[in-house]
Design a protein around this motif. Sequence first.
Motif, short mmCIF file in Angstrom:
data_model
loop_
_atom_site.label_atom_id
_atom_site.label_comp_id
_atom_site.label_asym_id
_atom_site.label_seq_id
_atom_site.Cartn_x
_atom_site.Cartn_y
_atom_site.Cartn_z
N VAL A 20 2.62 -50.94 34.58
CA VAL A 20 3.56 -51.50 33.60
C VAL A 20 4.78 -50.59 33.42
CG1 VAL A 20 3.85 -51.96 31.13
CG2 VAL A 20 1.88 -52.90 32.33
N ASP A 24 10.22 -47.56 34.79
CA ASP A 24 11.01 -47.01 33.69
C ASP A 24 11.80 -45.78 34.13
OD1 ASP A 24 10.13 -49.03 32.10
OD2 ASP A 24 8.72 -47.85 30.94
N LEU A 27 13.41 -40.21 32.01
CA LEU A 27 13.90 -39.62 30.75
C LEU A 27 12.73 -39.00 30.00
CD1 LEU A 27 16.12 -42.59 29.50
CD2 LEU A 27 16.96 -40.30 30.10
N VAL A 29 11.71 -39.24 26.99
CA VAL A 29 10.96 -40.19 26.15
C VAL A 29 9.97 -40.99 27.00
CG1 VAL A 29 11.15 -42.27 24.71
CG2 VAL A 29 12.70 -40.34 24.33
N ALA A 112 8.41 -46.21 20.62
CA ALA A 112 8.45 -47.03 21.84
C ALA A 112 7.05 -47.49 22.23
CB ALA A 112 9.08 -46.23 22.98
N GLN A 114 4.60 -48.18 20.07
CA GLN A 114 4.25 -49.30 19.21
C GLN A 114 4.85 -50.60 19.77
OE1 GLN A 114 4.25 -51.27 14.77
NE2 GLN A 114 5.11 -49.22 14.89
N THR A 115 6.13 -50.55 20.11
CA THR A 115 6.79 -51.74 20.66
C THR A 115 6.08 -52.21 21.92
OG1 THR A 115 8.82 -50.57 20.01
CG2 THR A 115 9.08 -52.70 21.09
N LEU A 116 5.74 -51.26 22.79
CA LEU A 116 5.06 -51.60 24.05
C LEU A 116 3.73 -52.30 23.80
CD1 LEU A 116 4.80 -51.46 27.14
CD2 LEU A 116 3.95 -49.12 26.91
N PHE A 118 2.94 -54.36 21.43
CA PHE A 118 3.19 -55.79 21.18
C PHE A 118 3.67 -56.50 22.44
CE2 PHE A 118 3.34 -54.05 16.85
CZ PHE A 118 2.36 -54.85 16.29
N GLU A 119 4.50 -55.79 23.22
CA GLU A 119 4.98 -56.38 24.48
C GLU A 119 3.81 -56.77 25.38
OE1 GLU A 119 7.88 -53.85 26.47
OE2 GLU A 119 7.59 -54.94 28.35
N LEU A 122 1.95 -59.87 24.31
CA LEU A 122 2.82 -61.05 24.36
C LEU A 122 3.22 -61.41 25.78
CD1 LEU A 122 5.00 -60.09 21.27
CD2 LEU A 122 3.66 -62.21 21.48
N ASP A 123 2.84 -60.57 26.75
CA ASP A 123 3.18 -60.87 28.14
C ASP A 123 2.45 -62.15 28.57
OD1 ASP A 123 4.22 -59.01 30.76
OD2 ASP A 123 2.95 -60.76 31.18
N PRO A 124 3.18 -63.09 29.19
CA PRO A 124 2.55 -64.34 29.61
C PRO A 124 1.30 -64.12 30.47
CG PRO A 124 4.92 -64.54 29.79
CD PRO A 124 4.65 -63.10 29.41
N GLN B 114 8.50 -51.35 11.50
CA GLN B 114 8.52 -51.93 12.85
C GLN B 114 7.43 -53.01 12.96
OE1 GLN B 114 8.29 -51.26 17.65
NE2 GLN B 114 8.18 -49.41 16.43
N LEU B 138 8.42 -61.54 21.90
CA LEU B 138 8.51 -60.82 23.18
C LEU B 138 9.94 -60.35 23.44
CD1 LEU B 138 7.15 -59.82 25.76
CD2 LEU B 138 7.53 -62.07 26.79
N THR B 141 10.58 -57.31 21.43
CA THR B 141 10.05 -56.05 21.99
C THR B 141 11.02 -55.51 23.03
OG1 THR B 141 8.77 -57.02 23.84
CG2 THR B 141 7.63 -56.80 21.73
#
Lengths: 289, 289
Positions: A20, A24, A27, A29, A112, A114-116, A118-119, A122-124, B114, B138, B141
Amino acid sequence: MFLDVLKADAASIEAHLAKVMAGDPDLPVIHGMRYAVSGGKRLRGFLVMEGARLHGVPETQAIWAASAIEVIHAYSLVHDDLPCMDDDDLRRGQPTVHRKWDDGTAVLVGDALQTLGFELVLDPACHPSAAVRADLALSLTRASGRAGMVLGQALDIAAESAKAPLTLDAITALQAGKTGALIVWSAEAGARLAEADPKPLTDYASALGLAFQIADDILDVEGDETTVGKAVGKDADRGKATFVSLLGLKGAKSRARDLVAAACDALSPFGDRAETLKQAAQFVISRDT
Amino acid sequence: MFLDVLKADAASIEAHLAKVMAGDPDLPVIHGMRYAVSGGKRLRGFLVMEGARLHGVPETQAIWAASAIEVIHAYSLVHDDLPCMDDDDLRRGQPTVHRKWDDGTAVLVGDALQTLGFELVLDPACHPSAAVRADLALSLTRASGRAGMVLGQALDIAAESAKAPLTLDAITALQAGKTGALIVWSAEAGARLAEADPKPLTDYASALGLAFQIADDILDVEGDETTVGKAVGKDADRGKATFVSLLGLKGAKSRARDLVAAACDALSPFGDRAETLKQAAQFVISRDT
């Protein structure tokens, strides 16, 4: 048996997260994100995978939810370890993110992650039905946010500045949020992916989550820092009320055993097929890390 | 006209957030969450509401997405203001969360905000279709995480430790993530709620977002701290490359005007109905706060 399954699931999750995040950019982060999600027991991810197997959900779907919960758990650890929170230098036997990089990077890495999390749910590819993905994500906000994990952390901080030590009921409520909510979400996820009734797994995980935290309190007293992979003896140093300080070492161990028995009882609808989850519950109170 | 609409939308969002958080417990983290989401221009929330009106989406649905983006924006500000990040004492004319409480509370407040942002777009009341809710979440995110806002912040941090100052292209890419991505998401949300093509609003908001950031850089040079509501002159003090340092004050102003013209052109498919969004674009480069 359980330890083999745990190991195999951990490897699948590790590989999935690497895939996944493969594209990226270069960097700090992003490096910090990869560092923070590596290692760990992957107990939460295992609970997702095993709950999915019990319900006949394909591994190719479950792996997204399993990776999501490990990423959410990792975000909470990175932020918890910050100097302005628990101020820990060591996590999973390695320097914490803010020690290896700096505090600002650790804040962003946690954000980042936390956001990931949820991503990922939510991925199809996580499930063909958007209703199931939306249900997984919404329940994850409740398990991790102001009604779940963060609430538990907020109660923990409030307890530190309070004059009277916490009662057993108050610690139980605090831990149900702080560590319990993500463990319950993990165990329920397979049922959610199968659109089945999660109740038996909810009951299993509620007892398991509390047993897990009692075992953590016992490890903080009896454990060895090198084996545990993080600092020990911190609760006693701070005069913090724990299950051990309230129940005594013997009482805490007995309570944890009772909870594991209750967790296993909750699995009766699954019969023999729940053997691995029962072994997982035993592991939780016998682990040394 | 635009300012009246902005004011009315801001009041609706404020009321909606108060309602959503009404039952939360009496804890510093919860107080900090309420404090952090109060005030502000609500430009992002307005963009959601206006985009929804253009597409005939009911306000009762749009208010969830508008509140969500303001909450996500607020989380980013609380964490950005931390001593280990931008170290700001003042935000929207008030002490920042970590100054009013402490750093640990500010970390948790941002984390919980968030989560709340995702909870709001995933609430069944946001849209009857789970597919629309999952799409909104999605895309959020992607706008806020490692491919959007956090990526911009990571590039910003990396630039500070780099030897050579950023080029115009590099700053443009950085800002497209740091501030642009949430603004684009806001403008697109109405189209997503209506399951319509977001393209005209994407183009509008891409130009608008960049103009917004150039205006911010100009305010940092020309603005007055009391009016702006946050510290000014910080970029120059740090020798940081900005649109003003690269284009000069006159060049930056001219660039911002061109971008606003491009933003307005992108709205041509909507004809006269896009008048309020055009006024919003003008406002972005003429504001003093």
